[in-house]
Enzyme design. Structure first.
Site, mmCIF file in Angstrom:
data_model
loop_
_atom_site.group_PDB
_atom_site.id
_atom_site.type_symbol
_atom_site.label_atom_id
_atom_site.label_comp_id
_atom_site.label_asym_id
_atom_site.label_seq_id
_atom_site.Cartn_x
_atom_site.Cartn_y
_atom_site.Cartn_z
ATOM 1 N N LEU A 500 0.835 -1.200 0.000
ATOM 2 C CA LEU A 500 0.000 0.000 0.000
ATOM 3 C C LEU A 500 0.871 1.251 0.000
ATOM 4 C CD1 LEU A 500 -2.800 1.341 0.213
ATOM 5 C CD2 LEU A 500 -2.599 1.134 2.714
ATOM 6 N N GLU A 501 1.913 1.269 0.818
ATOM 7 C CA GLU A 501 2.819 2.431 0.872
ATOM 8 C C GLU A 501 3.529 2.632 -0.464
ATOM 9 O OE1 GLU A 501 3.929 1.916 5.634
ATOM 10 O OE2 GLU A 501 5.208 1.074 4.048
#
Length: 620
Positions: A500-501
């Site tokens: 996600l990051e």
């Protein structure tokens, strides 16, 4: 030589005149004119071979002819002064020393014959004598090109034969020996090629060269037939076998069927030479002279305004001539016209080079113009210094490009804190395991915050309890200027937050351009193990590699390379004190206000923080 001939002629005429008053010439002893020793009549003979001395008085038949002098009552006497003796002694004929007309024969010569010999021509009223030197050499005293050469005391004669042509080669002095021989002399021929150290006795195993009697006949001349030819003459006299050896240097030349006109090779036609007034000028002329006769003298000369140099009154002009090449009889001769202290008015003069031989003539004009001065030395030095400086700068940049880039950024770089509303300098994304967490917290965070002064966001440390992981992650990434991704084998395999990051950072970098992603390789990763997001990032982004203990020092290449990718950091003294005060409420409120504003713009967080005091306590 002219005075010698005239004196001989005077003595000859005086010798034929009668004494005055009818007085008998027998009453007075004739005065003998001594011509000293002749430097041109010296003779060398090989020990054990036959040889002869010719009286130099008869070298000019127009003055002295043996037959006419005998008819006039002159008698030829021979004397010798041997080495180590002071008195001349007359020579009487013997089986070894014999007189034949104007010659004294030695058949054969011995080492004791070395010395000075005098021939005297006299009658009752006149006398003339001249001396010559005889040297008898041992075979080991003769210089030979190769060991197989027969020793020869007499200098070699020269013969020139046209390529593909023919010629008859006769042994020198053969006819003279035939007069003294009791029978027909025989000749043995040798061919020596010094460059190959090869000696061959006739027959030479080919049909182009055949011996006909005493002569050697060339039917087809080739390059390989050049070299030294030796002929040894054998004859009988009074029961003794005598011999002598002569040498002939045979050279192949271009055949007479080719054109033999002279030509000028330099200067070329329509050449304009530049000259400087006041300088020494050299004009070069090179002519090609095809061989016509070996003894022909080629002519090459300069003219100035139609006058040869010997007719010029100007001593500034001189010329030198030399032969620069020789090719199968063809000669290449160079003539250099030297002009001292060239004047501007000399530009109006006509300079011509001319060549001439028996077949033709050619001339060529040299055009001159004044040389316009150019600072060639200065330009050359300047260009050399410039190239040297460029090379030095290239080497310096190649070695210290990181240091130079960091120095440039520190002087001219823009502090991004003044141009955006971001809260963090760096957001660190990493795999959630103990090894990488230890590397991030104890190494990356410590150096970035404490040593380099960057504000670092680490989710597990800076996130507030009770929030949504997805919203919090996207919010932190959106409020950061750089996303630092620690790439390792465990990245993106320990959960979905790391992916996600990474995806949020790549999308933010691609869409808004306000976020840059930095890849830090903590441990090597196989290419096939990279997820799709990492492969996309690796194509467009540089990879900073961590090399263990080698990268721990702040001056290592890892930290320099990482600082190039990080924002320019300029922290004033007051701002540093303000950031060290972790309990300043106004600073925390400003941070929260910036966070809420960013969340509302991105649509990721819908609820604002209602209790600032609680946030301050959590942040503490």
């Amino acid at each position: 030589m002219a005075s010698f001939i005239s004196t001989l002629l005077f003595l000859f005429l005086m010798g034929g005149a009668s004494p005055a008053g009818g007085q008998s010439s027998e009453l007075t002893e004739p005065m003998c004119y001594d011509w000293g020793e002749s430097s041109e009549a010296g003779v060398s003979v090989l020990e054990g071979e036959s040889g002869w001395l010719s009286c130099p008085l008869f070298s000019h038949p127009s003055v002295y002819n043996y037959t006419s002098t005998q008819s006039a009552g002159h008698t030829l006497f021979w004397y010798r002064l041997l080495q180590g003796q002071d008195l001349e002694e007359p020579i009487t004929s013997s089986s070894r020393l014999s007189k034949d007309r104007e010659r004294l024969w030695l058949q054969p010569a011995t080492s004791d014959d070395t010395g000075q010999y005098i021939c005297m021509l006299r009658n009752k009223s006149s006398c003339s004598k001249i001396a010559m030197r005889l040297t008898v050499l041992r075979p080991d005293q003769v210089v030979r090109g190769v060991d197989c050469e027969p020793p020869v005391a007499v200098a070699a004669t020269s013969e020139y034969i046209g390529l593909q042509g023919g010629k008859r080669l006769d042994c020198p002095d053969l006819q003279d020996a035939a007069k003294m021989a009791d029978g027909e002399p025989t000749v043995t021929w040798y061919h020596v090629r010094r460059e190959l150290s090869m000696c061959r006795q006739y027959p030479f195993w080919n049909n182009e060269r055949q011996q006909n009697g005493a002569s050697l006949r060339f039917y087809v001349m080739l390059d390989s037939y050049q070299g030294l030819y030796f002929c040894t003459v054998h004859y009988q006299r009074r029961g003794k076998t005598l011999n002598f050896t002569r040498s002939i240097n045979v050279t192949a030349i271009y055949p007479p069927t080719v054109p033999k006109y002279p030509s000028i090779l330099r200067p070329p036609k329509d050449l304009v030479s530049t000259v400087k007034p006041g300088s020494k000028v050299r004009l070069n002329c090179t002519g090609h002279f095809p061989i016509i006769r070996p003894d022909a003298v080629p002519e090459i000369w300069w003219t100035v305004d139609g006058k040869t140099l010997d007719k010029l009154a100007d001593q500034r002009f001189s010329q030198t001539t030399r032969q620069v090449d020789y090719d199968r009889g063809d000669r290449f001769i160079e003539n250099v016209l030297l002009i001292q202290d060239f004047q501007s008015e000399d530009l109006n003069k006509e300079f011509n080079c001319s060549v001439k031989n028996e077949r033709g003539f050619e001339t060529r004009r040299v055009q001159l113009r004044e040389d316009v001065w150019l600072p060639s030395v200065e330009l050359g030095c300047g260009l050399g210094v410039t190239l040297l400086l460029m090379l030095l700068l290239f080497v310096v940049y190649h070695v210290f490009w990181l240091e130079l880039l960091l120095l440039y950024r520190s002087w001219f770089g823009t502090d991004e804190r003044h141009t955006d509303d971001k809260e963090y300098d760096v957001y660190i994304s990493y795999a959630r395991n103990s090894e990488e967490e230890q590397f991030v917290l104890s190494t990356l965070r410590r150096v970035l915050e404490n040593e380099l002064g960057y504000s670092v966001c680490i989710f597990d440390r800076d996130s507030l309890p009770g929030g949504t992981i997805t919203d919090e992650t996207l919010s932190f990434v959106a409020r950061s200027r750089r996303l630092l991704v620690v790439v390792s084998p465990g990245y993106a395999s320990q959960g979905s937050q790391a992916l996600l990051e990474l995806k949020a950072g790549i999308d933010g970098m691609a869409l808004g351009g306000h976020l840059r992603v930095i890849l830090v390789q903590y441990k090597p990763v196989q290419r096939h193990s990279w997820v799709r997001e990492l492969r996309r990032a690796r194509v467009a982004l540089a990879l900073v590699r961590w090399q263990g203990d080698k990268s721990r020092e702040l001056t290592s290449r890892f930290w320099k390379r990482l600082r190039v990718e990080l924002p320019v950091r300029r922290v004033g003294r007051e701002e540093e004190e303000e950031e060290e005060e972790g309990g300043n409420k106004e600073a925390v409120l400003m941070r929260l206000h910036s966070q809420n504003s960013t969340n509302s713009q991105t649509g990721l967080i819908s609820n604002t923080v209602k209790d600032p005091q609680k946030v301050l306590n959590c942040a503490s």
